[in-house]
Every structure is written in structure tokens, then in C-alpha cells.
Design a protein around this motif. Structure first.
Motif, mmCIF file in Angstrom:
data_model
loop_
_atom_site.group_PDB
_atom_site.id
_atom_site.type_symbol
_atom_site.label_atom_id
_atom_site.label_comp_id
_atom_site.label_asym_id
_atom_site.label_seq_id
_atom_site.Cartn_x
_atom_site.Cartn_y
_atom_site.Cartn_z
ATOM 1 N N THR A 77 0.819 -1.208 0.000
ATOM 2 C CA THR A 77 0.000 0.000 0.000
ATOM 3 C C THR A 77 0.852 1.256 0.000
ATOM 4 O OG1 THR A 77 -1.704 -1.203 1.229
ATOM 5 C CG2 THR A 77 -1.893 1.187 1.170
ATOM 6 N N THR A 78 1.918 1.258 0.781
ATOM 7 C CA THR A 78 2.768 2.448 0.844
ATOM 8 C C THR A 78 3.699 2.546 -0.358
ATOM 9 O OG1 THR A 78 4.312 1.206 2.241
ATOM 10 C CG2 THR A 78 2.710 2.612 3.347
ATOM 11 N N SER A 79 4.048 1.427 -0.963
ATOM 12 C CA SER A 79 4.906 1.456 -2.150
ATOM 13 C C SER A 79 4.135 1.896 -3.387
ATOM 14 C CB SER A 79 5.517 0.066 -2.396
ATOM 15 O OG SER A 79 6.273 -0.361 -1.299
ATOM 16 N N ILE A 80 2.862 1.484 -3.461
ATOM 17 C CA ILE A 80 2.018 1.811 -4.619
ATOM 18 C C ILE A 80 0.690 2.364 -4.093
ATOM 19 C CG2 ILE A 80 1.020 0.935 -6.777
ATOM 20 C CD1 ILE A 80 2.919 -1.459 -6.568
ATOM 21 N N PRO A 81 0.674 3.635 -3.645
ATOM 22 C CA PRO A 81 -0.552 4.215 -3.073
ATOM 23 C C PRO A 81 -1.571 4.538 -4.168
ATOM 24 C CG PRO A 81 1.192 5.860 -3.122
ATOM 25 C CD PRO A 81 1.813 4.569 -3.584
ATOM 26 N N HIS A 82 -2.414 3.586 -4.474
ATOM 27 C CA HIS A 82 -3.284 3.637 -5.647
ATOM 28 C C HIS A 82 -4.708 3.282 -5.246
ATOM 29 C CE1 HIS A 82 -4.892 2.430 -9.597
ATOM 30 N NE2 HIS A 82 -3.875 3.068 -10.143
ATOM 31 N N ALA A 83 -5.691 3.957 -5.838
ATOM 32 C CA ALA A 83 -7.096 3.711 -5.503
ATOM 33 C C ALA A 83 -7.531 2.289 -5.811
ATOM 34 C CB ALA A 83 -8.006 4.697 -6.256
ATOM 35 N N GLY A 84 -6.823 1.627 -6.710
ATOM 36 C CA GLY A 84 -7.171 0.252 -7.049
ATOM 37 C C GLY A 84 -6.729 -0.760 -6.022
ATOM 38 N N GLY A 85 -5.844 -0.347 -5.096
ATOM 39 C CA GLY A 85 -5.396 -1.260 -4.063
ATOM 40 C C GLY A 85 -4.835 -2.546 -4.639
ATOM 41 N N PRO A 86 -5.372 -3.707 -4.257
ATOM 42 C CA PRO A 86 -4.836 -4.998 -4.704
ATOM 43 C C PRO A 86 -4.765 -5.139 -6.219
ATOM 44 C CG PRO A 86 -6.431 -5.305 -2.954
ATOM 45 C CD PRO A 86 -6.503 -3.864 -3.334
ATOM 46 N N PHE A 87 -5.720 -4.560 -6.927
ATOM 47 C CA PHE A 87 -5.674 -4.581 -8.387
ATOM 48 C C PHE A 87 -4.381 -3.951 -8.898
ATOM 49 C CE2 PHE A 87 -6.365 -1.131 -11.524
ATOM 50 C CZ PHE A 87 -6.206 -1.871 -12.689
ATOM 51 N N ALA A 88 -4.016 -2.812 -8.307
ATOM 52 C CA ALA A 88 -2.814 -2.106 -8.752
ATOM 53 C C ALA A 88 -1.553 -2.911 -8.451
ATOM 54 C CB ALA A 88 -2.737 -0.735 -8.078
ATOM 55 N N TYR A 89 -1.501 -3.550 -7.267
ATOM 56 C CA TYR A 89 -0.302 -4.302 -6.900
ATOM 57 C C TYR A 89 -0.116 -5.516 -7.822
ATOM 58 C CZ TYR A 89 -1.982 -1.909 -2.691
ATOM 59 O OH TYR A 89 -2.510 -0.995 -1.823
ATOM 60 N N ALA A 90 -1.222 -6.236 -8.065
ATOM 61 C CA ALA A 90 -1.138 -7.429 -8.912
ATOM 62 C C ALA A 90 -0.837 -7.048 -10.352
ATOM 63 C CB ALA A 90 -2.449 -8.214 -8.834
ATOM 64 N N ARG A 91 -1.363 -5.941 -10.814
ATOM 65 C CA ARG A 91 -1.080 -5.498 -12.184
ATOM 66 C C ARG A 91 0.389 -5.119 -12.328
ATOM 67 N NH1 ARG A 91 -3.335 -0.043 -14.928
ATOM 68 N NH2 ARG A 91 -2.682 -0.420 -17.062
ATOM 69 N N HIS A 92 0.906 -4.464 -11.297
ATOM 70 C CA HIS A 92 2.317 -4.088 -11.318
ATOM 71 C C HIS A 92 3.206 -5.331 -11.327
ATOM 72 C CE1 HIS A 92 5.121 -0.622 -10.488
ATOM 73 N NE2 HIS A 92 5.927 -1.648 -10.285
ATOM 74 N N ALA A 93 2.795 -6.357 -10.584
ATOM 75 C CA ALA A 93 3.618 -7.561 -10.450
ATOM 76 C C ALA A 93 3.422 -8.548 -11.587
ATOM 77 C CB ALA A 93 3.304 -8.249 -9.116
ATOM 78 N N PHE A 94 2.175 -8.751 -12.017
ATOM 79 C CA PHE A 94 1.868 -9.836 -12.951
ATOM 80 C C PHE A 94 1.238 -9.374 -14.266
ATOM 81 C CE2 PHE A 94 1.531 -11.864 -8.680
ATOM 82 C CZ PHE A 94 2.613 -12.723 -8.804
ATOM 83 N N GLY A 95 1.116 -8.056 -14.469
ATOM 84 C CA GLY A 95 0.552 -7.572 -15.715
ATOM 85 C C GLY A 95 -0.970 -7.536 -15.689
#
Length: 467
Positions: A77-95
């Protein structure tokens, strides 16, 4: 597929911006408020299968999973402070495909949790006004709090903090009022799935009760979806998360033990208002304490209901902004700067669920129990993907700025991941029909995902995800 996100057009972002206004206390209020309705109802369904003592074991395991998960999730959350939350983290990691799975699971969690809470609000109001149909009251709650969320995030967050504090106060009052009648023998009688001693049936019941132990803590991760609206997310979110999970663990243990020790706990399972019914054992049906509990109890339900509306709207907004949902859902209100279309869209789905008894009431479970279970399926899948994203980003992007790092890495995220996998396998076994419905939702969404690649390519660039 991952190359999709690299081809997005740059520049058209003004109508997709959220306003940064939230401070640490407001985020803590959202963290606790999102979850606190879980102390009021839902968890007692776990007593029906596990008994009080069996459910304590289940609840401790789930509390450990959530504690390790939140400490790990906060890094994302602090590395990628994005409204999408888990969506944003998984997209960053796995496309894009990873983003779809996490986003769809989170959407199921946050869209299906509010109808269960709204039905509980209706049940509490029905105690005071027997002529009021609980479902109509639930729909009214949707209309009121959708409107409040549209008016502005600052007003919504201030309201959330106030009702959360009142809800905590009310839970403490409940424990104080029932304490004169506290008898440990009430709590332990038949505490192992209806038996006085542990057996294989107790073991079976403890696993079956997992979704209802999760309900104690479900949706705390929704704070991540307010990250774009926080003034200083890298500092305030860790404080809000850690203080929030500690607050909730203490309240969950207190409420469960005091309610079960007040009288015959078997009469409190499988109902939507266990706390007022528990208080009846001590003060009687017509006591002023009873009426106070019902009215103040609404604050806890309202806090979660209102907070999860904020959560689902930001998830819909983020998915639409990235082209995973129709683009018109990502528009923000020109005056209030809130995602009003996303708020309304989630509300329509929730109200439809409230009135869908024949579709949702199956497998021998009540309408509320099935809605709770569906929401929990979404949460558990999202937890698994989030922890996998954390491990992937630690390996592929070791130099990413991480204002908060998961303590005891890799032990904490590994425990959270393994526990979530155990929960998912158990839930599929005990709730196979709901699992099938959940899988159908994901499959239909994936078909839409495959058909709308052009939509994602035309979406505005997102600097947080394009680094």
C-alpha cells in the motif's frame, strides 16, 4: 498481455483525479469502521458449526492470518498508493491478467459485503419498528449512504470517524452491561460443536466456521483504496493499519466471549442481531439498556456499510480508469470530486442482491450467510494474489521505494499466504455451491476482459503502474 499497459495513451487524466484530503485519524477510522460491523453480527453463524470453544480456535487462527497479512499488505500500500489497491499491486507484479484477477476478486468482496450489512441494519431497525420490512430499510440505507459518499470524501471520512468511535464505545458498553451475568460455564457448555469435549466433529466444525471468523476482520484492507486521497499515505497508512488491526482483535475477542457467557449461546447463532439478544439475558426485553444497544448498535453497522461503499466505489473507479470496466464509470463528480457513477453502480448491484432470495438463498444457508460467504471468497482470493505480488515485487523490483517493509520477511507474508490457501480450500469444500457461483463470476469477467483489450490500450496512462 503485459505489454498492454505500456501502450496506454498519456494526457487525458483531469476527469479521473481524486482529492487528497485524508489524515491519519481519518484513515484509522476507515480501517476500523470498514470492519467493525463484523463485531455486531455474522460471526455468530460460526457458533452453529464450531461451537463457542471451537470457534475461538478458528478465530485465533484467522486473527493471526490477518495480523501477518496487514503487516505485509502495508508494504504494498505504501509502495504503490493507488485507488485500485490490490488490483494495482497485482497489475504491477503480474501484468493485466493478474490485475484482472485481483480486481475482480476485490470487487466481489466489496460489492457483496454491503448487502449483508444492510440486511443487518434492517434487522436492527425491525427490532425497534416491527412494522418496518428489513429489506426496505436495507435499501433505504443504501440510498442515504450512497448520497453521503457522493457529497465528498472529507465529509464522508469525518462521518466515518465519528460513527466508528461511537461504535467502539457501544461495544464497550455492551461488555460492561452483560458483565454482571458473565458465567464461563455458559460459554463452555457444548462449546465443541455442541459437545462438551473435543472430537473429530469439532475439528470439522472449526474448518466450516472459517468464513464467519474472517467476517470479524473482513475489508480492513479497504484503506488501500483511499490511498490516493490520503495527504501523506507513506506515513499515515502504516499507522492506520497497525492501530486498526490491534483495535479489532481486542474488540473481537471481548464481544465474542462476553456474548457467549451471558446465557444460552445456541440461541444467538444463525441470527443477525446476537448482541441485543445476548443483552436480553441480563437486562430483559424492555430495559432501556436494550433500546440503547439497538440504537447505538446501528453505529457499528453504519460505519462498516458507509466505509465499504467508499471502498467498492474506489475499486470500480480504478478498474474503469484502467480500462477493465466501462470508462464512463471512472468519471468523478465535477463539484465533489468523488466517483459518483461508481458509487451508484455498486449500489444497484447490492440492492438487487438484497431482493434476490431465490437466487442467493441456497445450499441450506440463509441469504445473509451466502452473501457473507461470497464476499469472503473474493477476499481470500485477493489475499493470495496480494501476497504473491509482494514476493514477486521483492524479487523483480528490489530497488522499489518501500516506506514500510513487512517485518520478519518472508515469515509474515508466507504465513498469511499459506493460511489464506488453507482458508480457500476449506471454504470450497464446505461451500461448494457458492464457490461455483464465485467461479462463474470470475469466468464471465474474464471473457469481458479478453474482449476489451482495446479499452485498456485507450485508457489514460497511470504513472504509479507504468514505472
Amino acid at each position: 498481455m503485459k505489454s498492454e499497459s505500456k501502450n496506454q495513451h498519456v494526457g487525458k487524466v483531469t476527469h479521473h483525479e481524486l482529492k487528497q484530503t485524508l489524515g491519519t485519524w481519518q484513515l484509522w477510522g476507515i480501517a476500523v469502521g470498514l470492519v467493525i460491523s463484523g463485531e455486531y453480527f455474522g460471526w455468530s453463524y460460526g457458533w452453529a458449526s464450531a461451537g463457542t470453544l471451537g470457534f475461538v480456535v478458528t478465530a485465533i487462527f484467522i486473527a493471526a492470518m490477518y495480523t501477518t497479512f496487514i503487516f505485509s499488505f502495508t508494504e504494498l500500500t505504501t509502495s504503490i498508493p493507488h485507488a485500485g489497491g490490490p488490483f494495482a499491486y497485482a497489475r504491477h507484479a503480474f501484468g493485466p491478467t493478474g490485475g484482472y484477477l485481483a480486481g475482480a476478486a476485490t470487487l466481489v468482496e466489496f460489492v457483496f459485503a454491503p448487502p449483508a450489512i444492510a440486511l443487518a441494519i434492517g434487522a436492527y431497525l425491525h427490532v425497534q419498528f416491527p412494522g418496518l420490512e428489513p429489506k426496505h430499510a436495507a435499501m433505504g440505507a443504501y440510498l442515504v449512504f450512497m448520497a453521503l459518499n457522493i457529497v465528498g470524501v472529507q465529509i464522508a471520512a469525518a462521518f466515518e470517524l465519528c460513527v466508528t468511535l461511537l461504535a467502539i464505545f457501544e461495544l464497550l458498553v455492551f461488555m460492561g452491561v452483560v458483565s454482571p451475568g458473565f458465567q464461563w460455564s455458559n460459554f463452555t457448555k457444548g462449546g465443541w460443536a455442541g459437545a462438551d469435549s473435543f472430537s473429530m466433529g469439532s475439528f470439522h466444525g472449526m474448518f466450516a466456521a472459517i468464513p464467519f471468523a474472517i467476517w470479524f476482520f473482513l475489508a480492513i484492507e479497504g484503506v488501500a483504496m483511499a490511498a490516493e486521497e490520503a495527504r501523506n499515505p507513506k506515513r499515515s497508512i502504516p499507522i492506520a493499519y497497525v492501530a486498526g488491526i490491534l483495535t479489532l482483535v481486542v474488540l473481537a475477542i471481548g464481544v465474542m466471549v462476553f456474548a457467549g457467557a451471558a446465557g444460552d449461546w445456541t440461541k444467538l447463532s444463525n441470527i443477525n442481531d446476537p448482541l441485543p439478544q445476548a443483552m436480553k439475558y441480563i437486562v430483559g426485553e424492555h430495559s432501556g439498556w436494550m433500546h440503547m444497544l439497538v440504537w447505538l448498535g446501528l453505529f457499528g453497522l453504519v460505519a462498516s456499510f458507509h466505509g465499504i461503499i467508499l471502498g467498492y466505489s474506489r475499486q470500480i473507479f480504478a478498474l474503469a480508469r484502467a480500462g477493465y470496466l466501462p470508462e464512463w464509470l471512472s468519471k468523478v463528480h465535477p463539484r465533489f470530486k468523488t466517483p459518483h457513477r461508481a458509487i451508484i453502480a455498486g449500489g444497484v448491484v447490492g440492492i438487487a442482491a438484497i431482493y434476490s432470495d431465490e437466487l442467493i438463498q441456497f445450499g441450506g444457508q440463509t441469504l445473509t450467510a451466502n452473501i457473507v460467504t461470497m464476499s469472503v471468497f473474493g477476499a481470500i482470493v485477493m489475499y493470495i494474489i496480494s501476497m504473491l505480488s509482494l514476493f514477486k515485487l521483492r524479487r523483480t523490483e528490489p530497488n522499489m521505494e518501500r516506506p514500510f517493509r513487512a517485518p520478519l520477511f518472508p515469515v509474515f507474508p508466507a504465513f498469511a499466504l499459506v493460511a489464506a490457501v488453507i482458508c480457500l480450500a476449506t471454504m470450497v469444500y464446505f461451500n461448494f455451491l457458492v464457490a461455483i457461483v464465485f467461479a462463474i463470476f470470475l469466468a464471465l469477467g474474464y471473457v469481458y476482459f479478453l474482449m476489451t483489450r482495446h479499452q485498456r490500450e485507450a485508457a489514460p496512462a497511470d504513472a504509479l503502474l507504468e514505472e
